[in-house]
Structure formats: C-alpha cells, structure tokens
Design an enzyme around this catalytic site. Structure first.
Site, PDB file in Angstrom:
ATOM      1  N   SER A 108      40.912  42.104  41.491  1.00 49.19           N
ATOM      2  CA  SER A 108      41.559  42.191  40.182  1.00 49.19           C
ATOM      3  C   SER A 108      42.022  40.801  39.769  1.00 49.19           C
ATOM      4  O   SER A 108      42.342  39.972  40.623  1.00 49.19           O
ATOM      5  CB  SER A 108      42.744  43.163  40.204  1.00 49.19           C
ATOM      6  OG  SER A 108      43.113  43.462  38.874  1.00 49.19           O
ATOM      7  N   SER A 109      42.054  40.585  38.458  1.00 55.28           N
ATOM      8  CA  SER A 109      42.379  39.239  37.974  1.00 55.28           C
ATOM      9  C   SER A 109      42.762  39.299  36.507  1.00 55.28           C
ATOM     10  O   SER A 109      42.559  40.319  35.843  1.00 55.28           O
ATOM     11  CB  SER A 109      41.145  38.334  38.116  1.00 55.28           C
ATOM     12  OG  SER A 109      40.102  38.831  37.294  1.00 55.28           O
TER      13      SER A 109
END
Ligand SMILES: C[S@@+](CC[C@H](N)C(=O)[O-])C[C@H]1O[C@@H](n2cnc3c(N)ncnc32)[C@H](O)[C@@H]1O
Length: 402
Positions: A108-109
């Site tokens: 995730s980012s």
C-alpha cells in the site's frame, strides 16, 4: 529573530510548488484539479511512510516521520512527486521501532502525485458526476476527488482493513466524508451503482465485469492492466449499452501494485528437469522479456507466465519462464551469439511469444498505445489497431482467483 513558519503555512507553500511542478510537466491541466492539489494536505495522509533509497543493489526503503527526519524534511518529502510506501507484504509496519526495510513487497502507498493527477484528468469528470475508486490506500486520491466533486459523490473501496482505517482517520481529519467500503473492490459497489466513473488505483489482470455492469452506459472505467510479469498500461474504457465496454491503452508507463486477489501464486511449483521438453535454437533471448515493447508482447502472449534467471551448476545462466496455471515451461540458455530454448507442457510458451512478435513486426512494431481492448460478458481481448486486427485474450476473470 525570524519566526519559524508553522506546518500549515509551510505545507501550503509546498502544495503550490507541487502544483506548479505538475502543471509544468503537463500532468495537471485544469483549474478544478489544480485547486484540489493546492487544498488537500497530502502530509495528513502520509504522517508515517517509507521511501525508496537510491543505493544500488537490493531495493531498500527508509522510514520517514516528522520525529525521525525533522518536520521540515518530512513535509518536503510529503510534497515531492514520489510514491510513499505505507505497508509491505500486507502487514502493518511496527512504528515503535522503525527500521530500514529491504527485500519486501510494497502492498500500500500514496501513489506519486503526477500519476494520481494525470489519471484524475484522464477521468474527465464533470461537477455532478459520481465516482467509484478501487484502492483507497492512504486516502489522498480520494480526498482530491472529494474536493473536486463533493464527498457525497465519491465512494472508495479498500481491501485491507488496517489501510482503510488509516485512510478514514486521515479523511476525517481533513473534513472529508466520502462513502468508504472495506472489501474486495473487484466486486465494485452494487449498492451505490450506477457510477459515472470507475477508477482503479491498483492494477488488474482483467476488467471485472462488475465494473462494467455498475458503470452508466457512455461513461468511463480507468484502470491499469497488468500481468505477473509487467504492466500493460493505463486503459480508458467506455461502457456500452449492452453490458460491453471498449477502449484504448492511453499510456504505457504506469504500473500499480496488483489487486491482492489477483497476485501471482507464491509457490513457483516444480522446476522442469534437465531432460524434460524439446530443444531448438532461437534468435530471441530473455532480454525480450524485460525490454519495454517486446516485454508488453510477452505479457500478452503468455498471460500466466513468470520468469527468473539463475545459474546452473556450471555457472551458465538459465532463464526459466513458467506458466503458473499449468506445467508449461520454456528454459533459455545462451548459445554463442544465439540462444537455445527448451520447451514443454501443454503450451509451447516461446513459440507463442515468437508468433506474437511476428504479428507485431508485420504491423511496424507499434507501441502499446496502438492497442485497444474489448470487454464482453464472455470474453476480454486486447487487439492491435482494430478489434478485427490481431488479438490476444486477456486473463479470464475466474482464473485470477486463488
Ligand atoms: C497504490 S495503493 C492506492 C493509492 C491511493 N489511491 C492513494 O492515493 O493513496 C493501492 C491500494 O489498493 C488496495 N487494493 C489491492 N487490491 C484491492 C482490491 N481488490 N480492492 C480494493 N483495494 C485493493 C491496496 O491494499 C492498496 O492500498
């Protein structure tokens, strides 16, 4: 004595500089999206993150918080045009003792703003439209959409409950209350449909038919298609009246982390033994798999394949191309200026790739942006220049599930 500017003032200046940068490079093209970039405090969505270091070798990420690097540096990094990683390997980061991380898989980012903004511009929204986002992540792109359209017109789905909870907190702090769903965005959001726009910020191996069904006819789906070897590019599809959709690859470069439900199986399976398969010479070496255009063709021609190179006992590099859904394999070894390929299993993988290369060369070796896509309930295909031209079936929806 000069007064130290507060976080809000510094962040506002940095946002304006970021907007200038995005506009200068042509990513940010319209006043309403510019207003959103200037208004949404990205730093609230990335209070803690990891950033990639430039050191050669194994990819390494270092932790960043205001405490670790100082408020000024944290803010500067939050407003750079970079992807900021907030989770690895589907597990939450232990922020009590943040350490440098390597050999991990980001899950995730906050996507780099130039890509977020370019996709938002490509979405071609109007004031009264509703949007379904798949992949809330940090919530930054969700917040930009809330600013542009009003939160009541935005729904976002995130598969990871921890990630979703952090996004909800950040959106709350910034005063945005879109509809947030924790679940598998590949199923879309039947309750909120039909939508005017569907945008995915995770990569997909095919376009889930639910998205087509939940998008108003004449409206758009924007997503990056990818396989287990590489990205196929950003596609914008128009949904037709008969549950079908069609469109083009509009950019080849974006690459998103793949939807978790469609990730490659972890186990590579058994490697083919040295006596398996039949051998022939080929002028096409494994470089083909990594080069931009031929790599794209390889992904189309071998939709379930992965590859890696390792030395044999005598040190000769062997490149293994393995199909994850059956026992098909191709093993490439150097042979003077040329290569030897040994293939086995139900599909001759390297033959398939070479057939696709012949078609592509015959068409003048066009870039991915000359390919289009047609989605029907029964079939998804990528075609070259016209739906009647050479075409490659896209990964079937059910095969992506594990
Ligand atoms: C690149 S990040 C999203 C970036 C985000 N839009 C932002 O601005 O911060 C991709 C996200 O997609 C999520 N994701 C992966 N598969 C998903 C799925 N099937 N449904 C919903 N979200 C998914 C991941 O957990 C990850 O948080």
């Amino acid at each position: 004595m000069t007064a130290v500017p507060d976080i809000d003032t510094t962040a506002a200046v940095l946002r304006s500089k970021l907007a200038d940068h995005l506009a200068r490079h042509g990513w940010l093209r319209s006043p309403p999206w510019r207003a959103a970039v200037e208004a949404v405090p990205r730093h609230e969505f990335v209070r803690r993150f990891y950033r990639e270091t430039d050191a050669p070798g194994l990819t390494t990420w270092t932790p960043v918080t205001a405490d670790l690097v100082g408020v000024e540096e944290w803010l500067n990094l939050a407003y750079t045009d970079d992807t900021l990683i907030t989770q690895f390997d589907g597990r939450e980061i232990d922020w009590t003792q943040p350490k440098t991380i390597s050999g991990a898989h980001p899950t995730s980012s906050s996507t780099l703003p130039s890509l977020v903004v370019r996709m938002l511009e490509d979405l071609q929204v109007h004031d009264d439209m509703t949007v379904l986002e798949v992949g809330t992540g940090t919530g930054y792109s969700t917040a930009l959409m809330c600013h542009r359209l009003g939160a009541q017109r935005v729904t976002s789905v995130e598969t990871d409950p921890d990630v979703a909870a952090r996004a909800r907190d950040a959106l709350d702090r910034c005063g945005y209350s879109p509809r947030l769903i924790v679940g598998d965005g590949l199923a879309g959001d039947p309750d909120g449909s039909p939508y005017d726009r569907v945008i995915a910020t995770c990569g997909v191996r095919n376009i889930p038919h639910a998205w087509v069904e939940q998008t108003r006819p004449g409206c758009f789906i924007l997503a990056t298609l990818r396989g287990w070897m590489r990205s196929l590019g950003l596609v914008r599809l128009t949904v037709d009246h008969d549950d079908q959709a069609h469109g083009r690859i509009i950019a080849e470069e974006p690459s998103f982390m793949i939807a978790r439900q469609q990730d490659a199986p972890q186990n590579l399976g058994m490697l083919p033994g040295p006596d398996q398969g039949s051998t022939r010479a080929t002028s096409h070496g494994p470089d083909l798999l990594s080069l931009p255009d031929s790599g794209f063709l390889a992904q189309l021609a071998m939709p379930h394949a992965r590859f890696f190179t390792m030395p044999a006992d005598d040190g000769t590099p062997h490149t293994y191309v393995l199909d994850a859904t059956n026992d098909a394999f191709a093993v490439l070894t150097p042979d003077g200026q040329e290569w030897t390929v040994r293939q086995g299993g139900p599909v001759a993988l390297w033959d398939e790739l070479e057939k696709s290369l012949v078609l592509w060369h015959a068409a003048g070796s066009p870039p991915p942006t000359e390919f289009g896509i047609t989605i029907t309930p029964a079939r998804q295909a990528i075609w070259l220049r016209s739906p009647d031209g050479p075409s490659w079936p896209l990964e079937n929806e059910s095969c992506g599930e594990q």
